[in-house]
Design a protein around this motif. Structure first.
Motif, PDB file in Angstrom:
ATOM      1  N   MET A  71       0.838  -1.196   0.000  1.00  0.00           N
ATOM      2  CA  MET A  71       0.000   0.000   0.000  1.00  0.00           C
ATOM      3  C   MET A  71       0.877   1.251   0.000  1.00  0.00           C
ATOM      4  SD  MET A  71      -3.101  -0.901  -0.230  1.00  0.00           S
ATOM      5  CE  MET A  71      -3.893   0.657   0.140  1.00  0.00           C
ATOM      6  N   PRO A  72       0.489   2.267  -0.762  1.00  0.00           N
ATOM      7  CA  PRO A  72       1.335   3.464  -0.873  1.00  0.00           C
ATOM      8  C   PRO A  72       1.313   4.321   0.382  1.00  0.00           C
ATOM      9  CG  PRO A  72      -0.729   3.804  -2.024  1.00  0.00           C
ATOM     10  CD  PRO A  72      -0.717   2.360  -1.595  1.00  0.00           C
ATOM     11  N   SER A  73       2.293   5.180   0.502  1.00  0.00           N
ATOM     12  CA  SER A  73       2.331   6.159   1.587  1.00  0.00           C
ATOM     13  C   SER A  73       1.020   6.915   1.679  1.00  0.00           C
ATOM     14  CB  SER A  73       3.476   7.147   1.356  1.00  0.00           C
ATOM     15  OG  SER A  73       3.358   8.264   2.204  1.00  0.00           O
ATOM     16  N   LYS A  74       0.606   7.200   2.908  1.00  0.00           N
ATOM     17  CA  LYS A  74      -0.638   7.955   3.098  1.00  0.00           C
ATOM     18  C   LYS A  74      -0.521   9.389   2.615  1.00  0.00           C
ATOM     19  CE  LYS A  74       0.210   9.452   7.924  1.00  0.00           C
ATOM     20  NZ  LYS A  74       1.572   8.874   8.035  1.00  0.00           N
ATOM     21  N   GLU A  75       0.719   9.832   2.311  1.00  0.00           N
ATOM     22  CA  GLU A  75       0.917  11.197   1.844  1.00  0.00           C
ATOM     23  C   GLU A  75       1.219  11.258   0.344  1.00  0.00           C
ATOM     24  OE1 GLU A  75       2.020  13.675   5.704  1.00  0.00           O
ATOM     25  OE2 GLU A  75       3.754  12.603   4.892  1.00  0.00           O
ATOM     26  N   VAL A  76       0.701  10.287  -0.369  1.00  0.00           N
ATOM     27  CA  VAL A  76       0.910  10.237  -1.818  1.00  0.00           C
ATOM     28  C   VAL A  76       0.374  11.486  -2.507  1.00  0.00           C
ATOM     29  CG1 VAL A  76      -1.235   8.972  -2.254  1.00  0.00           C
ATOM     30  CG2 VAL A  76       0.659   8.789  -3.875  1.00  0.00           C
ATOM     31  N   PHE A  77      -0.623  12.137  -1.920  1.00  0.00           N
ATOM     32  CA  PHE A  77      -1.216  13.327  -2.541  1.00  0.00           C
ATOM     33  C   PHE A  77      -0.212  14.474  -2.665  1.00  0.00           C
ATOM     34  CE2 PHE A  77      -2.269  13.039   1.956  1.00  0.00           C
ATOM     35  CZ  PHE A  77      -1.671  14.186   2.445  1.00  0.00           C
ATOM     36  N   LEU A  78       0.794  14.529  -1.760  1.00  0.00           N
ATOM     37  CA  LEU A  78       1.848  15.536  -1.878  1.00  0.00           C
ATOM     38  C   LEU A  78       2.591  15.356  -3.198  1.00  0.00           C
ATOM     39  CD1 LEU A  78       3.405  15.308   1.710  1.00  0.00           C
ATOM     40  CD2 LEU A  78       1.810  17.055   0.888  1.00  0.00           C
ATOM     41  N   HIS A  79       2.880  14.118  -3.511  1.00  0.00           N
ATOM     42  CA  HIS A  79       3.611  13.773  -4.718  1.00  0.00           C
ATOM     43  C   HIS A  79       2.755  14.024  -5.961  1.00  0.00           C
ATOM     44  CE1 HIS A  79       6.705  11.469  -2.299  1.00  0.00           C
ATOM     45  NE2 HIS A  79       5.698  11.585  -1.433  1.00  0.00           N
ATOM     46  N   GLN A  80       1.507  13.573  -5.906  1.00  0.00           N
ATOM     47  CA  GLN A  80       0.623  13.766  -7.051  1.00  0.00           C
ATOM     48  C   GLN A  80       0.453  15.246  -7.380  1.00  0.00           C
ATOM     49  OE1 GLN A  80      -2.571  11.545  -5.187  1.00  0.00           O
ATOM     50  NE2 GLN A  80      -2.438   9.923  -6.739  1.00  0.00           N
ATOM     51  N   VAL A  92       9.788  13.001  -6.458  1.00  0.00           N
ATOM     52  CA  VAL A  92       9.445  13.853  -5.316  1.00  0.00           C
ATOM     53  C   VAL A  92       9.967  13.187  -4.041  1.00  0.00           C
ATOM     54  CG1 VAL A  92       7.575  14.882  -3.958  1.00  0.00           C
ATOM     55  CG2 VAL A  92       7.388  14.782  -6.457  1.00  0.00           C
ATOM     56  N   VAL A  93      10.554  14.005  -3.164  1.00  0.00           N
ATOM     57  CA  VAL A  93      11.099  13.516  -1.891  1.00  0.00           C
ATOM     58  C   VAL A  93      10.467  14.316  -0.765  1.00  0.00           C
ATOM     59  CG1 VAL A  93      13.183  13.230  -0.493  1.00  0.00           C
ATOM     60  CG2 VAL A  93      13.291  12.893  -2.983  1.00  0.00           C
ATOM     61  N   HIS A 161       6.163  20.383   9.939  1.00  0.00           N
ATOM     62  CA  HIS A 161       6.098  19.037   9.367  1.00  0.00           C
ATOM     63  C   HIS A 161       7.383  18.679   8.626  1.00  0.00           C
ATOM     64  CE1 HIS A 161       3.369  15.974   7.045  1.00  0.00           C
ATOM     65  NE2 HIS A 161       4.561  15.480   7.265  1.00  0.00           N
ATOM     66  N   GLY A 162       7.751  19.466   7.596  1.00  0.00           N
ATOM     67  CA  GLY A 162       8.981  19.157   6.888  1.00  0.00           C
ATOM     68  C   GLY A 162       8.925  19.500   5.415  1.00  0.00           C
ATOM     69  N   PRO A 163      10.016  19.225   4.686  1.00  0.00           N
ATOM     70  CA  PRO A 163      10.134  19.622   3.290  1.00  0.00           C
ATOM     71  C   PRO A 163       9.547  18.605   2.319  1.00  0.00           C
ATOM     72  CG  PRO A 163      12.195  18.671   4.026  1.00  0.00           C
ATOM     73  CD  PRO A 163      11.286  18.680   5.220  1.00  0.00           C
ATOM     74  N   VAL A 164       9.098  19.121   1.171  1.00  0.00           N
ATOM     75  CA  VAL A 164       8.714  18.291   0.024  1.00  0.00           C
ATOM     76  C   VAL A 164       9.424  18.902  -1.186  1.00  0.00           C
ATOM     77  CG1 VAL A 164       6.844  17.191  -1.252  1.00  0.00           C
ATOM     78  CG2 VAL A 164       6.431  18.024   1.077  1.00  0.00           C
ATOM     79  N   VAL A 165      10.208  18.090  -1.872  1.00  0.00           N
ATOM     80  CA  VAL A 165      11.079  18.594  -2.939  1.00  0.00           C
ATOM     81  C   VAL A 165      10.893  17.753  -4.194  1.00  0.00           C
ATOM     82  CG1 VAL A 165      13.456  19.127  -3.579  1.00  0.00           C
ATOM     83  CG2 VAL A 165      12.756  19.276  -1.179  1.00  0.00           C
ATOM     84  N   SER A 166      10.748  18.414  -5.341  1.00  0.00           N
ATOM     85  CA  SER A 166      10.646  17.706  -6.615  1.00  0.00           C
ATOM     86  C   SER A 166      11.914  17.911  -7.425  1.00  0.00           C
ATOM     87  CB  SER A 166       9.435  18.197  -7.407  1.00  0.00           C
ATOM     88  OG  SER A 166       9.569  19.562  -7.773  1.00  0.00           O
TER      89      SER A 166
END
Length: 213
Positions: A71-80, A92-93, A161-166
């Motif tokens: 099952m994918p990470s529950k925060e997949v929407f950040l990536h999408q 995306v990281v 929370h933290g960083p999200v980087v593409s």
């Protein structure tokens, strides 16, 4: 499974292990994804980045349906949200790395540009970073906040929370996340001292030559 997907699964597991071993992720925090022609590969939910197995990496089809792996990470929407608004993004990281997360908790940063241009490398590899308001982890509203930027930034800080980087590829996205973490450490280290940033013309020249992807 295509040879491309098989190779990408192996690279994703290797880079996740490296991030974990060097302290950029602890426990089950953080998630990493990469785009493939027929969907998205993403680390599984509730998994340590140091223990990712290539064959167990989750796969979603272009419609967001889970089609393979755990099952994918529950925060997949950040990536999408990044993939939808930045067509050039191929990976995306999302980390809870110490210094970037510490910076995301501070009240004295400019939410429209929260990483000052201290070094040429943060300009070249990361670019402008927006701080987004706090929402509960796992809440798709965070994805909506990223979409509201309309692709203007390749990286964001989620408040408290933290960083999200593409990035343009998986290796570039991981390097950019590491650069963001190290620059956040510099920001915190320099907070009580006067410091010098790059001049606007220096930043413009770097962006013109290198961009930030």
């Amino acid at each position: 499974m295509s040879p491309l997907e098989e190779a990408l699964r192996g690279q994703l597991a290797e880079l996740c292990r490296s991030l974990f071993q060097r302290g950029f992720s602890v426990g089950t925090a953080g998630n990493v994804s990469a785009r493939v022609p027929d969907g998205i590969l993403i680390t599984p939910t509730n998994s340590r980045l140091g223990d990712i197995e290539p064959q167990r990496i989750a796969k979603l089809d272009p419609a967001g349906r889970h089609v393979a792996g755990d099952m994918p990470s529950k925060e997949v929407f950040l990536h999408q949200a990044f993939y939808e608004t930045r067509p050039e993004a191929r990976a995306v990281v999302h980390l809870h790395s110490t210094w970037a997360t510490a910076l995301s908790c501070r009240q004295d940063i400019d939410p429209s540009d929260c990483i000052p241009p201290l070094t040429p490398y943060v300009v070249m590899r990361v670019g402008t970073v927006r701080q987004l308001p706090y929402v509960m982890p796992g809440d798709p509203a965070a994805g909506d906040l990223i979409r509201s930027l309309n692709g203007a930034c390749s990286a964001v800080l989620l408040a408290n929370h933290g960083p999200v980087v593409s990035g343009k590829d998986l290796f570039s996205a991981v390097c950019a996340a590491e650069e963001l973490e190290e620059t956040a450490k510099l920001v915190c280290a320099l907070q009580d001292a006067p410091y010098r940033t790059l001049q606007e013309n220096d930043v413009a020249a770097l962006r013109l030559k290198y961009g930030n992807m």
